[in-house]
Design a protein around this motif. Structure first.
Motif, PDB file in Angstrom:
ATOM      1  N   ALA A 115      33.053  56.600  30.085  1.00  0.00           N
ATOM      2  CA  ALA A 115      33.283  56.994  31.622  1.00  0.00           C
ATOM      3  C   ALA A 115      34.386  57.044  32.013  1.00  0.00           C
ATOM      4  CB  ALA A 115      32.514  55.765  32.529  1.00  0.00           C
ATOM      5  N   ILE A 116      35.013  56.063  31.977  1.00  0.00           N
ATOM      6  CA  ILE A 116      37.092  56.475  32.450  1.00  0.00           C
ATOM      7  C   ILE A 116      37.716  58.063  32.073  1.00  0.00           C
ATOM      8  CG2 ILE A 116      39.394  54.876  32.076  1.00  0.00           C
ATOM      9  CD1 ILE A 116      38.220  52.439  31.740  1.00  0.00           C
ATOM     10  N   ASP A 117      37.166  57.946  30.322  1.00  0.00           N
ATOM     11  CA  ASP A 117      38.169  59.256  30.458  1.00  0.00           C
ATOM     12  C   ASP A 117      37.504  60.655  30.540  1.00  0.00           C
ATOM     13  OD1 ASP A 117      38.876  57.936  28.120  1.00  0.00           O
ATOM     14  OD2 ASP A 117      37.668  58.178  26.427  1.00  0.00           O
ATOM     15  N   ALA A 118      35.877  60.360  31.250  1.00  0.00           N
ATOM     16  CA  ALA A 118      35.404  61.038  32.537  1.00  0.00           C
ATOM     17  C   ALA A 118      35.891  61.199  33.696  1.00  0.00           C
ATOM     18  CB  ALA A 118      33.891  61.468  31.966  1.00  0.00           C
ATOM     19  N   GLY A 119      37.106  60.929  33.947  1.00  0.00           N
ATOM     20  CA  GLY A 119      37.125  60.430  35.008  1.00  0.00           C
ATOM     21  C   GLY A 119      36.985  59.621  36.761  1.00  0.00           C
ATOM     22  N   LEU A 120      35.906  58.486  35.866  1.00  0.00           N
ATOM     23  CA  LEU A 120      35.010  57.565  36.207  1.00  0.00           C
ATOM     24  C   LEU A 120      35.486  55.944  36.744  1.00  0.00           C
ATOM     25  CD1 LEU A 120      32.339  58.347  38.028  1.00  0.00           C
ATOM     26  CD2 LEU A 120      31.278  57.381  36.693  1.00  0.00           C
ATOM     27  N   ALA A 121      35.264  55.497  38.019  1.00  0.00           N
ATOM     28  CA  ALA A 121      35.633  54.317  38.238  1.00  0.00           C
ATOM     29  C   ALA A 121      35.035  54.014  38.940  1.00  0.00           C
ATOM     30  CB  ALA A 121      37.256  54.350  38.646  1.00  0.00           C
ATOM     31  N   TYR A 122      34.778  52.680  38.538  1.00  0.00           N
ATOM     32  CA  TYR A 122      33.885  51.484  39.352  1.00  0.00           C
ATOM     33  C   TYR A 122      34.030  50.507  40.062  1.00  0.00           C
ATOM     34  CZ  TYR A 122      29.952  48.485  40.241  1.00  0.00           C
ATOM     35  OH  TYR A 122      28.831  46.841  40.928  1.00  0.00           O
ATOM     36  N   VAL A 123      34.622  49.670  40.851  1.00  0.00           N
ATOM     37  CA  VAL A 123      35.046  48.770  41.481  1.00  0.00           C
ATOM     38  C   VAL A 123      34.222  47.568  41.564  1.00  0.00           C
ATOM     39  CG1 VAL A 123      36.439  47.532  43.142  1.00  0.00           C
ATOM     40  CG2 VAL A 123      37.114  50.051  42.554  1.00  0.00           C
ATOM     41  N   THR A 124      33.671  46.820  41.186  1.00  0.00           N
ATOM     42  CA  THR A 124      32.452  46.131  40.706  1.00  0.00           C
ATOM     43  C   THR A 124      32.700  44.966  42.649  1.00  0.00           C
ATOM     44  OG1 THR A 124      31.767  43.654  40.227  1.00  0.00           O
ATOM     45  CG2 THR A 124      33.859  44.073  39.559  1.00  0.00           C
ATOM     46  N   GLU A 125      31.622  44.844  43.120  1.00  0.00           N
ATOM     47  CA  GLU A 125      31.368  44.302  43.761  1.00  0.00           C
ATOM     48  C   GLU A 125      32.040  42.083  43.640  1.00  0.00           C
ATOM     49  OE1 GLU A 125      27.016  43.039  45.382  1.00  0.00           O
ATOM     50  OE2 GLU A 125      26.408  43.166  43.234  1.00  0.00           O
ATOM     51  N   ASP A 126      31.909  41.738  41.979  1.00  0.00           N
ATOM     52  CA  ASP A 126      32.424  40.722  41.546  1.00  0.00           C
ATOM     53  C   ASP A 126      33.416  40.859  41.345  1.00  0.00           C
ATOM     54  OD1 ASP A 126      31.598  38.191  40.619  1.00  0.00           O
ATOM     55  OD2 ASP A 126      30.296  38.707  39.435  1.00  0.00           O
ATOM     56  N   ARG A 127      34.587  40.422  42.188  1.00  0.00           N
ATOM     57  CA  ARG A 127      35.403  40.529  41.482  1.00  0.00           C
ATOM     58  C   ARG A 127      36.022  39.303  40.267  1.00  0.00           C
ATOM     59  NH1 ARG A 127      36.556  40.129  46.944  1.00  0.00           N
ATOM     60  NH2 ARG A 127      36.737  37.931  47.657  1.00  0.00           N
ATOM     61  N   LYS A 128      35.477  38.247  41.116  1.00  0.00           N
ATOM     62  CA  LYS A 128      36.169  37.085  40.046  1.00  0.00           C
ATOM     63  C   LYS A 128      35.429  36.458  38.836  1.00  0.00           C
ATOM     64  CE  LYS A 128      37.448  33.934  43.794  1.00  0.00           C
ATOM     65  NZ  LYS A 128      37.350  32.764  43.971  1.00  0.00           N
ATOM     66  N   GLY A 129      33.946  36.959  38.516  1.00  0.00           N
ATOM     67  CA  GLY A 129      32.909  37.293  37.919  1.00  0.00           C
ATOM     68  C   GLY A 129      33.243  38.506  36.333  1.00  0.00           C
ATOM     69  N   ASN A 130      33.674  39.600  37.024  1.00  0.00           N
ATOM     70  CA  ASN A 130      33.235  40.869  36.183  1.00  0.00           C
ATOM     71  C   ASN A 130      34.495  41.746  36.545  1.00  0.00           C
ATOM     72  OD1 ASN A 130      31.128  40.201  35.127  1.00  0.00           O
ATOM     73  ND2 ASN A 130      29.857  41.230  36.747  1.00  0.00           N
ATOM     74  N   GLY A 131      35.387  41.328  37.436  1.00  0.00           N
ATOM     75  CA  GLY A 131      36.234  42.165  38.066  1.00  0.00           C
ATOM     76  C   GLY A 131      37.726  42.309  37.690  1.00  0.00           C
ATOM     77  N   LEU A 132      38.380  40.414  37.297  1.00  0.00           N
ATOM     78  CA  LEU A 132      39.021  40.582  37.111  1.00  0.00           C
ATOM     79  C   LEU A 132      39.276  38.818  35.946  1.00  0.00           C
ATOM     80  CD1 LEU A 132      40.128  40.123  40.961  1.00  0.00           C
ATOM     81  CD2 LEU A 132      41.306  42.224  38.871  1.00  0.00           C
ATOM     82  N   ILE A 133      40.711  38.538  34.989  1.00  0.00           N
ATOM     83  CA  ILE A 133      40.911  37.727  34.321  1.00  0.00           C
ATOM     84  C   ILE A 133      41.752  36.806  35.042  1.00  0.00           C
ATOM     85  CG2 ILE A 133      41.483  36.863  32.178  1.00  0.00           C
ATOM     86  CD1 ILE A 133      41.269  39.636  31.259  1.00  0.00           C
ATOM     87  N   LEU A 134      41.502  35.591  36.091  1.00  0.00           N
ATOM     88  CA  LEU A 134      41.848  34.830  37.038  1.00  0.00           C
ATOM     89  C   LEU A 134      43.026  34.135  36.871  1.00  0.00           C
ATOM     90  CD1 LEU A 134      38.582  33.972  39.440  1.00  0.00           C
ATOM     91  CD2 LEU A 134      40.082  35.394  39.640  1.00  0.00           C
ATOM     92  N   SER A 135      42.682  34.017  35.408  1.00  0.00           N
ATOM     93  CA  SER A 135      43.795  33.074  34.744  1.00  0.00           C
ATOM     94  C   SER A 135      44.885  33.940  33.933  1.00  0.00           C
ATOM     95  CB  SER A 135      43.666  32.331  33.853  1.00  0.00           C
ATOM     96  OG  SER A 135      42.899  33.233  33.006  1.00  0.00           O
ATOM     97  N   ASN A 136      44.840  34.923  34.492  1.00  0.00           N
ATOM     98  CA  ASN A 136      45.889  36.017  33.104  1.00  0.00           C
ATOM     99  C   ASN A 136      46.437  36.274  35.430  1.00  0.00           C
ATOM    100  OD1 ASN A 136      44.918  36.038  31.343  1.00  0.00           O
ATOM    101  ND2 ASN A 136      44.118  37.814  31.154  1.00  0.00           N
TER     102      ASN A 136
END
Length: 507
Positions: A339-360
């Motif tokens: 999907a990324i290679d095809a030019g698609l990006a998805y910004v999840t509604e769940d930033r803490k669970g699926n979007g970011l690594i909070l300890s990094n």
């Protein structure tokens, strides 16, 4: 003379020598609803964490006077023992436990080694009834929606004999119907003598429910407004929050040039990942053009997120069928990298669970979706990575001390900015934003809207999934309406209204 249940005097709080709160004074009248507003990073949650014992006495300067007594809370149970209960923005419920078990977790009924389950469920049922929930206390949390989970959190607070209830962004995950029901519940509690503090970025809700509003900016108290003195309009609140006027909540786009179709789906069908006989997206057909902002509206559970995630590399669901065409090329995107290679990006509604690594660090999170962009011969160039993170820190106006800072230490709105930067760094042609401004202040929303306008002005496509109808109406060129996994309406910007969208949902 005012009867204050709470006074916070001269509160100062520092993190690694950096000021978070500076001489904050905050007074709450007994039996009132008091709103605390400010931009992301203004210090609202920090102040409430000081009050509730998350930051213990000795780690801050100043005094907490509650019920006429100077309190020195060392732990959260210390404040809860006095009847101060905080409900955080991120719900603290365990999905695989029942409602009753969640409500009394850490506050068990019975003896030390012998929990009184009958008493637990009897008490739980009583409090559930108070908040208007008819579910059995033996229902699992995973089997109820987000709106009902928020009510469980409130029932959990009532079980702790709350006298002062603190709600941090209580409606950020709720649709308009559930949000209104929650506000009415707060007003009912007020009639019964309970005092509440609400932190919210939804200024229409604040104006509706609050007796007094205190504005924080950059860790300082700006002013407190009282409804009994004069009507409080949203423009005045915004001026206090951001220190300037915002003439239009949704920036205008000029010379709009909408081009050819960038992405099209036909008869898109997705089945639930565990229950293969249940369709969560049912025969959906949509198209999205270059230079266009398309909104997808609907109630929680309408299938909007499931649709977006299934298109984005089959990251949700099973037995996915239908036709997908991106920039004239058809075929399913079997994984996220495709999907990324095809030019698609998805910004999840769940930033803490699926979007970011909070300890990094912010630096690491910014490059996560495009490691090739900061690598040489498959080795990450940390200097280049830092340069990229600093560039997006400036573009997004992210408030942080350094890009080496752990992202979990940022406010929710600044975390959202880093999440958006992460996907912008992939330079997508089609950007799907799922609840992009949830829990974000009005100033930060405006900045994100400007970025959206810049993207479509350059010929890219932006899809906004949002539960906030004003946002969908204010930003979209076209709007699709979903309900129960199907498309139930499509409107141009000129045709659309809140009434028409809701009528499409309920017809």
């Amino acid at each position: 003379m005012a009867d204050y249940i709470l006074e916070m005097k001269g509160i100062c709080k520092y993190f690694s020598g950096v000021k978070a709160l500076e001489n904050v004074n905050f007074q709450v009248e007994r039996g009132s609803i008091h709103a605390l507003v400010g931009e992301n990073g203004a210090g609202k949650s920090t102040l409430m964490n000081v009050l509730s014992g998350v930051y213990p006495h000795g780690t801050y300067d100043g005094d907490i006077v509650y019920e006429g007594e100077v309190c020195k809370f060392a732990t959260i149970p210390d404040s809860e023992g006095k009847g101060i209960v905080i409900i955080h923005q991120e719900l603290a419920l365990i999905p695989d436990m029942t409602i009753g078990e969640n409500m009394f977790l850490g506050n068990e009924r019975g003896k030390k080694f012998n929990i009184d389950w009958n008493g637990t469920h009897h008490e739980a049922t009583k409090h559930l009834k108070t908040v208007g929930l008819s579910e059995s206390s033996q229902t699992y949390i995973r089997d109820i929606g987000v709106g009902k989970q928020q009510l469980v959190e409130i029932a959990k607070a009532l079980a702790k004999d709350a006298k002062l209830l603190i709600l941090d962004e209580p409606t950020s995950s709720l649709n308009e119907t559930d949000s209104q029901a929650l506000l009415e519940l707060m007003l009912e509690f007020k009639k019964q003598g309970m005092t509440s503090i609400i932190i919210s970025h939804k200024l229409n809700e604040v104006s509706y429910v609050a007796d007094s509003i205190t504005v924080l900016r950059d860790g300082q108290t700006i002013e407190t407004m009282h409804k009994k003195d004069a009507a409080i309009d949203e423009d005045r609140i915004i001026r206090g929050m951001v220190g300037r006027e915002i003439a239009d909540r949704f920036p205008k786009r000029h010379d709009v040039k909408i081009g050819d179709v960038a992405m099209e789906v036909k008869n898109w069908t997705v089945h639930h990942p565990q229950m293969s006989d249940r369709k969560v997206v049912d025969g959906v057909s949509m198209h999205f053009k270059k230079g266009e902002v398309v909104g997808i509206s609907g109630l929680m559970g309408a299938g909007r997120t499931e649709f977006a995630m299934s298109v984005f590399g089959h990251s949700y669901g099973q037995n996915i069928s239908g036709d997908l065409t991106i920039n004239g090329k058809s075929g399913h995107l079997k994984n996220v990298q495709a999907a990324i290679d095809a030019g698609l990006a998805y910004v999840t509604e769940d930033r803490k669970g699926n979007g970011l690594i909070l300890s990094n660090a912010i630096r690491i999170n910014t490059s996560l979706a495009n490691l090739e962009g900061v690598s040489h011969h498959q080795v990450i160039d940390q200097i280049l990575e830092s340069r990229v993170a600093e560039e997006y820190r400036g573009k997004m106006k992210t408030k942080c001390h350094t890009t080496e800072q752990a992202i979990g230490s940022l406010s929710g709105g600044n975390q959202q900015k880093v999440l958006l930067a992460k996907w912008m760094f992939t330079d997508p042609d089609i950007l799907i934003l799922d609840e992009p401004t949830r829990g974000i202040d009005v100033g930060a929303k405006y900045e994100i809207y400007c970025i959206i306008n810049e993207m479509v002005a350059s010929g890219k496509t932006v899809i906004i999934i949002s539960s906030e109808l004003p946002e969908v109406l204010g930003m979209s060129d076209r709007i699709y309406v979903m309900n129960e996994g199907k498309i139930v309406g499509e409107f141009t910007q000129a045709e659309a209204s809140q009434e028409k969208i809701m009528a499409a949902i309920i017809k």
